[in-house]
Design a protein around this motif. Structure first.
Motif, mmCIF file in Angstrom:
data_model
loop_
_atom_site.group_PDB
_atom_site.id
_atom_site.type_symbol
_atom_site.label_atom_id
_atom_site.label_comp_id
_atom_site.label_asym_id
_atom_site.label_seq_id
_atom_site.Cartn_x
_atom_site.Cartn_y
_atom_site.Cartn_z
ATOM 1 N N MET A 80 0.841 -1.190 0.000
ATOM 2 C CA MET A 80 0.000 0.000 0.000
ATOM 3 C C MET A 80 0.882 1.248 0.000
ATOM 4 N N LEU A 81 0.696 2.074 -1.048
ATOM 5 C CA LEU A 81 1.610 3.197 -1.217
ATOM 6 C C LEU A 81 0.869 4.532 -1.149
ATOM 7 N N SER A 82 1.593 5.525 -0.677
ATOM 8 C CA SER A 82 1.066 6.885 -0.719
ATOM 9 C C SER A 82 1.883 7.685 -1.719
ATOM 10 N N LEU A 83 1.239 8.657 -2.325
ATOM 11 C CA LEU A 83 1.923 9.480 -3.327
ATOM 12 C C LEU A 83 1.909 10.941 -2.895
ATOM 13 N N ARG A 84 3.077 11.579 -3.027
ATOM 14 C CA ARG A 84 3.142 13.005 -2.743
ATOM 15 C C ARG A 84 3.836 13.689 -3.907
ATOM 16 N N ILE A 85 3.155 14.661 -4.491
ATOM 17 C CA ILE A 85 3.711 15.379 -5.639
ATOM 18 C C ILE A 85 3.893 16.841 -5.280
ATOM 19 N N GLU A 86 5.061 17.388 -5.608
ATOM 20 C CA GLU A 86 5.326 18.804 -5.353
ATOM 21 C C GLU A 86 5.947 19.447 -6.573
ATOM 22 N N ASP A 87 5.315 20.511 -7.034
ATOM 23 C CA ASP A 87 5.842 21.319 -8.152
ATOM 24 C C ASP A 87 6.262 20.485 -9.354
ATOM 25 N N LEU A 88 5.447 19.477 -9.643
ATOM 26 C CA LEU A 88 5.812 18.567 -10.738
ATOM 27 C C LEU A 88 5.503 19.218 -12.086
ATOM 28 N N ALA A 89 6.455 19.124 -13.006
ATOM 29 C CA ALA A 89 6.220 19.643 -14.359
ATOM 30 C C ALA A 89 6.855 18.707 -15.369
ATOM 31 N N LYS A 90 6.166 18.552 -16.495
ATOM 32 C CA LYS A 90 6.735 17.760 -17.580
ATOM 33 C C LYS A 90 6.579 18.539 -18.864
ATOM 34 N N SER A 91 7.707 18.830 -19.498
ATOM 35 C CA SER A 91 7.609 19.509 -20.786
ATOM 36 C C SER A 91 8.414 18.726 -21.813
ATOM 37 N N PHE A 92 8.034 18.901 -23.057
ATOM 38 C CA PHE A 92 8.754 18.246 -24.148
ATOM 39 C C PHE A 92 9.431 19.301 -24.992
ATOM 40 N N PRO A 93 10.606 19.000 -25.505
ATOM 41 C CA PRO A 93 11.286 19.977 -26.360
ATOM 42 C C PRO A 93 10.416 20.296 -27.586
ATOM 43 N N GLY A 94 10.369 21.588 -27.929
ATOM 44 C CA GLY A 94 9.578 21.987 -29.092
ATOM 45 C C GLY A 94 8.186 22.463 -28.720
ATOM 46 N N LEU A 95 7.771 22.161 -27.491
ATOM 47 C CA LEU A 95 6.458 22.656 -27.052
ATOM 48 C C LEU A 95 6.677 23.847 -26.130
ATOM 49 N N SER A 96 5.825 24.857 -26.295
ATOM 50 C CA SER A 96 6.054 26.102 -25.549
ATOM 51 C C SER A 96 5.858 25.901 -24.045
ATOM 52 N N GLY A 97 4.690 25.352 -23.669
ATOM 53 C CA GLY A 97 4.420 25.187 -22.247
ATOM 54 C C GLY A 97 4.564 23.755 -21.815
ATOM 55 N N PRO A 98 4.606 23.488 -20.523
ATOM 56 C CA PRO A 98 4.638 22.112 -20.043
ATOM 57 C C PRO A 98 3.317 21.412 -20.333
#
Lengths: 463, 229
Positions: free
Chosen positions: B1-19
Motif C-alpha cells: 500500500m503506497l502513498s503518493l506526494r507530488i510537489e511542483d511537478l512539471a513535464k515539458s517536451f522539447p519543441g512545445l512552448s508550455g509544459p
C-alpha cells in the motif's frame, strides 16, 4: 524467455523462414567455394601422388602433367624412344613406364602403358586380371564396360570427330580397383599395341607370320627397333608365357582370333596382333613417346634424374611441383570466388539489419509493454538478441549442410567426368570460419537489440 | 500500500512552448481509490507515465512512500515499477502465442522472480478473476477475458498501487462492468492504492476521489458523493 521467443517466432514464421533461408544460402555459397577448392586441391594432389617424375618432350610442363597424370586429351610432342631405353637401364630408376595417349573408346581415354606401371600404381584387380597379350585391355574402376567386352579404339575422341581404327579391337581382361584418379576412367592397353595401331614399332617377325600387309607402313623408328630387338623379343616372350595365368591366357587367345580376322579385312590400316605377347623390355630404342612415368629409387635420385632430363629435348617434372604452380592460379580464383561469397554474405547481413531494424520499429509496442509490465531492460535486449541470433545460427548451420551437400554433388559430377575423386569434408579451418560467422552474427544481432534496449517504454506504448 | 506526494511537478517536451503537465501539489493517501478524468490531451496519459516511472519529470518531486522516482535512473525506475506498480492498460498488451497463465507470469519470469510461490499465486489469481482454462491461448479469448488476464498479471507481484489506464474503454458495457467491479474488489481485498484513468461514469462513481485534468492541470479534485454521503 525461450517460450516467449518461440511463441514470437511461431507467430512470425514466414519472415523467420526467409531470414533462415537467406542466411543459409549465403553461408552455403561460401562453404561450397571453400570445400570445393580444398577438395580439388587434395583430389588432384592425390591423383598425382603415384607419379613421382614425368619425363616428356620439351614443351609445356603443365600440359605434360595434365596429359599424363590427368589424361587430358591434348596432342603432346613426342620425344625420341631412346629416352625410355636409357631410363630403363638407369640404376637410379625403380621402373620407367611409357604412356601413350590419343585414342578413346566410348568417351574413355585409351592409355598405352605397361604392366609394371599398373601393378605398382594400383592396389589390385576388382575383377579379372592383367592384360597378357597385345589385344587385351584392362579397365579402370569407373569405366562402365563389362570385363570380357570389346574395345574398338577411335583416333582422338568422338567429340573431335575421330575415326575408328578399323580392325583394331581389344578384349577387356580385368577391372582395376579404384584409385580416385583420372586413370579410373581409362582403358589401359599394352603400349606396344598403341604403337602398332599407329604404325610404330612393329616387330618384324610377328608381322610376317600374322599381318604381312601392315609391314610397309613401319616407320623409320620401328625399323631401328627391328635390327636390335629380335633376339630380346624372343627371350621375353618365353618369360611371358611362363608368367601368364592359364585362364586369362586362354580366354584372351580365343577372343584374339576373332579380332584378328577382322583386322585382315582392312589391310589399309595398321592393326594389332591380338595374340602377340607383350614385350616390356625397353632396353632398346623404341618409337617416339609422349611421356614416360618414372619411379626413382630415392628422392635424391629423383632430383638428379629431373636435373638430367631437363635439357633441350626433354622435360622432366615433378607433378606435385607443377600442381603447386597451378594451385597458385587456383588460389587466385578461390580468392575471387571467396570475395563474391563474402560480398553476398555482407549483403545478406545488411539486409538482415534492415529487416530487423524495421521489425523492431514494428514491435515498439510489444517491447514497450514488456518493460512497462516489469521486464528488465536486459531481458528485452536478450529477447531481441537471442531471437535474431537463433535465426542466424540456424541459417549458418543449415548453410554448412547445404554447402557440404552442394560440394559433394559438384564433386561427384566432377568425379564422373574426370575420374578424380574429390575428398569433400570439413576441417578445423571450417570450424574456425563457422565460429567467426557466428561471432559476427552475434554482433549483428546486437544492433536491433541495442535499439530495443534504448527504446523508452512510454513512447513505445503510445505509438 | 503506497502513498503518493507530488510537489511542483512539471513535464515539458522539447519543441512545445508550455509544459504538458504541471501539478503544484497532490497527495494520494495509501489505500485510496482515485479516478482521473479529462479530455484527450488534458495530460492524463502523461500523469500516468510519470507516476509509474515510465517517463521522467522535467522538474519537481514525485515521492511514493519516500522514494522520489523523478530523481532515479531509468533502470531504477524500471525496477521500482516492476516491484510496486500493477499496470492495466486499455489495449491489454498481452502477448499472443502464450497462454493466459504464461502471460500472467511473463514479466516476473523475465525479471527472474518467478519462484514456486509466485507460480502458485498466478494459478490462484486466474481462478480469482474467473478464468477456468489457464492454458488457453490468449488470442482465442474474448476482450473481457483478456482484460481479466491483464488484471491478474497486474496483481501478481502484490503491487502497492494499481494504475489502470482506461481499463473498460475497449470493452462492451457488460464486460466493462464486470472488469470494473473485479478491479475494485481485488484492490480492496489487497488494500492496494488504486488509480484509474477512465471516462466510464459508472466506474468513476464507484471510486472515492475524482481528479479532473484540463490542459495539463488539475482543475477539479472532488470526493465522490457516494463515499462522502
Amino acid at each position: 524467455m525461450m517460450r516467449f521467443i518461440l511463441a514470437d517466432l511461431r507467430r512470425l514464421w514466414a519472415g523467420a523462414t526467409v531470414v533462415v533461408l537467406l542466411v543459409a544460402l549465403a553461408t552455403a555459397l561460401g562453404v561450397t567455394v571453400t570445400l570445393q577448392e580444398r577438395a580439388l586441391r587434395l583430389g588432384s594432389a592425390r591423383a598425382a601422388d603415384k607419379f613421382d617424375l614425368v619425363i616428356g618432350a620439351a614443351g609445356s610442363e603443365t600440359q605434360l602433367v595434365l596429359s599424363s597424370v590427368f589424361l587430358q586429351p591434348a596432342p603432346l610432342p613426342l620425344m625420341s624412344g631412346d629416352v625410355l631405353a636409357k631410363l630403363s637401364k638407369d640404376p637410379r630408376v625403380a621402373w620407367a613406364a611409357p604412356v601413350g595417349f590419343g585414342d578413346s573408346f566410348a568417351g574413355y581415354p585409351l592409355v598405352g602403358t605397361t604392366r609394371s606401371l599398373i601393378s605398382s600404381t594400383v592396389s589390385g584387380f576388382a575383377e579379372g586380371g592383367m592384360f597378357g597379350k597385345e589385344g587385351e585391355a584392362v579397365i579402370g574402376a569407373a569405366v562402365k564396360l563389362p570385363v570380357g567386352g570389346e574395345v574398338k579404339p577411335m583416333h582422338g575422341s568422338a567429340a573431335t570427330g575421330g575415326e575408328t581404327h578399323a580392325g583394331v579391337a581389344y578384349r577387356i581382361t580385368g577391372r582395376l580397383q579404384p584409385t580416385g584418379t583420372p586413370w579410373d576412367r581409362a582403358i589401359l592397353v599394352p603400349i606396344q599395341a598403341v604403337w602398332h595401331v599407329h604404325g610404330l614399332g612393329h616387330e618384324h617377325g610377328e608381322e610376317e607370320e600374322h599381318d604381312g600387309e601392315a609391314a610397309p607402313a613401319i616407320t623409320r623408328a620401328a625399323a631401328t627397333t627391328d635390327e636390335h630387338g629380335h633376339s630380346l623379343f624372343e627371350a621375353v616372350r618365353e618369360q611371358d608365357h611362363e608368367h601368364d595365368h592359364g585362364h586369362v591366357h586362354e580366354a584372351a587367345a580365343a577372343a584374339g582370333q576373332g579380332e584378328h580376322g577382322e583386322g585382315e579385312e582392312n589391310p589399309d590400316h595398321h592393326g594389332i596382333d591380338p595374340d602377340a605377347p607383350i614385350v616390356e623390355d625397353f632396353a632398346t630404342d623404341g618409337p617416339g613417346l609422349p611421356a614416360v612415368l618414372v619411379k626413382p629409387k630415392t628422392i635424391a635420385d629423383a632430383y638428379k634424374l629431373r636435373q638430367e632430363y631437363r635439357n633441350g629435348n626433354t622435360l622432366a617434372v615433378f607433378p606435385g611441383e607443377v600442381l603447386t604452380n597451378l594451385y597458385g592460379t587456383l588460389g587466385d580464383a578461390k580468392l575471387v570466388l571467396g570475395a563474391v561469397a563474402a560480398g553476398s554474405q555482407g549483403l545478406v547481413a545488411a539486409a538482415l539489419v534492415l529487416v530487423t531494424v524495421t521489425h523492431i520499429a514494428q514491435r515498439r509496442r510489444q517491447i514497450g509493454a514488456l518493460r512497462a509490465f516489469g521486464a528488465p531492460r536486459s531481458s528485452v535486449f536478450a529477447i531481441v538478441w537471442l531471437e535474431l541470433f537463433l535465426l542466424i545460427a540456424l541459417g549458418v548451420g543449415l548453410g554448412f549442410l547445404i554447402g557440404l551437400f552442394a560440394a559433394q554433388m559438384i564433386g561427384s559430377v566432377f568425379t564422373d567426368q574426370s575420374g578424380i575423386v574429390l575428398p569433400v569434408g570439413f576441417t578445423d579451418e571450417d570450424l574456425k570460419s563457422a565460429m567467426l560467422l557466428l561471432a559476427t552474427s552475434a554482433v549483428l544481432a546486437a544492433i536491433p537489440a541495442v535499439l530495443a534496449y534504448r527504446q523508452p517504454p512510454a513512447a513505445a506504448l503510445r505509438a | 500500500m503506497l502513498s503518493l506526494r507530488i510537489e511542483d511537478l512539471a513535464k515539458s517536451f522539447p519543441g512545445l512552448s508550455g509544459p504538458v503537465l504541471e501539478i503544484a501539489s497532490l497527495t494520494i493517501t495509501p489505500g485510496s481509490r482515485v479516478a482521473v478524468t479529462g479530455g484527450s490531451g488534458s495530460g492524463k496519459s502523461t500523469f500516468v507515465n510519470l507516476i509509474t516511472g515510465l517517463e521522467r519529470a522535467t522538474s519537481g518531486k514525485l515521492v511514493w512512500n519516500g522514494d522520489d522516482i523523478s530523481r532515479v535512473s531509468e533502470a531504477a525506475r524500471d525496477r521500482w515499477r516492476a516491484r510496486h506498480v500493477g499496470l492495466v492498460m486499455q489495449d491489454f498488451h498481452l502477448f499472443p502465442g502464450l497462454s493466459a497463465f504464461e502471460n500472467i507470469l511473463l514479466p516476473a519470469r523475465l525479471a527472474r522472480v518467478a519462484d514456486a510461490v509466485t507460480i502458485g499465486r498466478a494459478r490462484e489469481l486466474l481462478a480469482t478473476v474467473g478464468l477456468l482454462r489457464p492454458d488457453q491461448r490468449i488470442e482465442t479469448m474474448s476482450r473481457g477475458e483478456m482484460q481479466r488476464v491483464a488484471i491478474a498479471r497486474a496483481l501478481l507481484r502484490k503491487p502497492g498501487v494499481i494504475v489502470a489506464d482506461e481499463p473498460t474503454a475497449s470493452l462492451d458495457a457488460e464486460a466493462g462492468e464486470a472488469v470494473g467491479r473485479l478491479l475494485l474488489d481485488l484492490a480492496e481485498q489487497a488494500g492496494t492504492t488504486l488509480i484509474v484513468v477512465s471516462h466510464d461514469q459508472r466506474l468513476i462513481n464507484r471510486l472515492d476521489r475524482r481528479l479532473t485534468f484540463q490542459a495539463g492541470r488539475i482543475v477539479s479534485d472532488s470526493v465522490s458523493d457516494e463515499v462522502a454521503a
